[in-house]
Scaffold this active site. Structure first.
Site, PDB file in Angstrom:
ATOM      1  N   HIS A 109       1.015  -1.234  -0.105  1.00  0.00           N
ATOM      2  CA  HIS A 109       0.056   0.022   0.026  1.00  0.00           C
ATOM      3  C   HIS A 109       0.871   1.395  -0.009  1.00  0.00           C
ATOM      4  O   HIS A 109       2.120   1.093   0.519  1.00  0.00           O
ATOM      5  CB  HIS A 109      -0.966  -0.119   1.227  1.00  0.00           C
ATOM      6  CG  HIS A 109      -1.986   1.260   1.232  1.00  0.00           C
ATOM      7  ND1 HIS A 109      -2.515   1.648   0.339  1.00  0.00           N
ATOM      8  CD2 HIS A 109      -2.072   2.041   2.414  1.00  0.00           C
ATOM      9  CE1 HIS A 109      -3.285   2.618   0.473  1.00  0.00           C
ATOM     10  NE2 HIS A 109      -2.941   2.931   1.949  1.00  0.00           N
ATOM     11  N   SER A 253     -36.298  -8.266  -9.326  1.00  0.00           N
ATOM     12  CA  SER A 253     -37.669  -8.048  -9.954  1.00  0.00           C
ATOM     13  C   SER A 253     -37.841  -6.815 -10.836  1.00  0.00           C
ATOM     14  O   SER A 253     -36.971  -5.761 -10.549  1.00  0.00           O
ATOM     15  CB  SER A 253     -38.763  -8.034  -8.906  1.00  0.00           C
ATOM     16  OG  SER A 253     -38.519  -6.997  -7.834  1.00  0.00           O
TER      17      SER A 253
END
Length: 341
Positions: A109, A253
């Protein structure tokens, strides 16, 4: 233009011939890198502070373990697998005095380097190899013959072979099996901090809490709020992870899709995006890092207070009770001490 992806054919483990690799720290990333490199045929040693609980674990895994300063002296390529805020002190005390021309320092990092929390030795290579996943997954994928994608970067290239070192390390941990992309310490650090703060940790956690509180304050049962605002998030995240946002929308949905398309932008709107831009600016200017260093050096009082407040939130109490009703779910205590160094 898409970034170039480096794979096994672009990396050569032969650059580590007659070289000793040291991993400082034996936590999440440290143990995975060390074990994968060892299994790839590299000469790996471990560096830990006196009294570290990880010493016996590393020895059981077949490694020679040395004090941090001695490991740096013995090694040619040294991975700094330590927490960001511990790196400056350990660097000054144990790493820098034992560096010399020709060695290479490797980070996973970019924070300490990019924001100059440490003063780099001028005569060494400084590189990054950053797998895009937790250490246990880096290790597991390697043992399955796969690999975790990773980033590489070069900050100092004194040997003119720094990129080859980074690619070789990435190959040794299995990442070139999946693909490796080159970046810079600046880009990796700033985008990583932004993702954590605005989306992955800070943004997501606050969105969950705001939804939960809205339902509970409206009189709904906390159990219902927990299921709808936290529990089912995994389903949606898994769909996005596997198929992208459009793939998720294909799978839910029509009612869910319509609500998503017409209401989502009312929650994550221009005001939120403006705040994200402010957060990014604070990262780019170093304001966040200066604030975090100050908090760390002052004893982490605010940090610990905010963590405790979060642990005591109703959503946590509700969740602990409901998760006990889910026998299929692995129960993990992730709040204990983490072995990192």
């Amino acid at each position: 233009m898409p970034a170039k992806v480096y794979t096994d054919k672009d990396a050569d483990l032969g650059v580590f011939e007659n070289k000793t690799l040291a991993v400082l720290g034996y936590g999440s990333q440290g143990h995975a890198h060390a074990l994968n490199l060892k299994d790839s045929g590299c000469d790996v040693i471990i560096g830990l502070y006196k009294g570290s609980k990880s010493r016996e674990v590393a020895k059981k895994h077949g490694f020679k373990v040395y004090d941090t300063d001695e490991a740096v002296r013995r090694a040619d390529v040294i991975m700094v697998g330590l927490p960001d805020m511990k790196q400056p002190e350990v660097y000054e005390k144990d790493i820098l005095p034992n560096l010399e021309k020709g060695k290479a320092l490797l980070f996973t990092h970019g924070l300490a380097v990019h924001f100059k929390l440490i003063d780099l030795h001028p005569d060494i290579d400084v590189i990054m190899v950053a797998p895009k996943g937790p250490g246990h997954m880096v290790r597991r994928l390697y043992t399955e013959g796969k690999g975790m994608p990773a980033l590489i970067a070069v900050e100092q290239n004194k040997s003119r072979k720094a990129k080859k070192l980074a690619l070789a390390w990435a190959k040794g941990i299995g990442s070139t099996r999946a693909g490796v992309i080159q970046t810079t310490f600046k880009e990796e650090c700033e985008t990583d901090l932004f993702g954590e703060q605005a989306v992955l940790c800070g943004g997501t956690a606050e969105l969950i809490l705001a939804g939960f509180e809205t339902l509970v304050e409206a009189g709904y049962q906390p159990e219902m709020a927990y299921f709808e605002c936290l529990h089912e998030l995994k389903l949606i995240c898994d769909l996005i992870y596997e198929s992208g946002i459009s793939g998720m929308r294909f799978s839910v949905s029509e009612t869910a899709k319509y609500g998503d398309l017409t209401r989502g932008k009312r929650v994550i709107n221009q005001r939120v995006k403006n705040e994200m831009k402010k957060i990014l600016k604070e990262i780019q200017t170093g304001k966040f890092t200066r604030e975090w260093v100050k908090e760390y050096k002052s004893g982490l009082k605010n940090y610990n207070r905010m963590l405790k407040e979060g642990e005591n939130h109703l959503i946590e109490k509700t969740g602990r009770r409901l998760r006990n009703m889910m026998p299929w779910m692995a129960k993990k205590n992730l709040r204990g001490p983490q072995a990192a160094y």
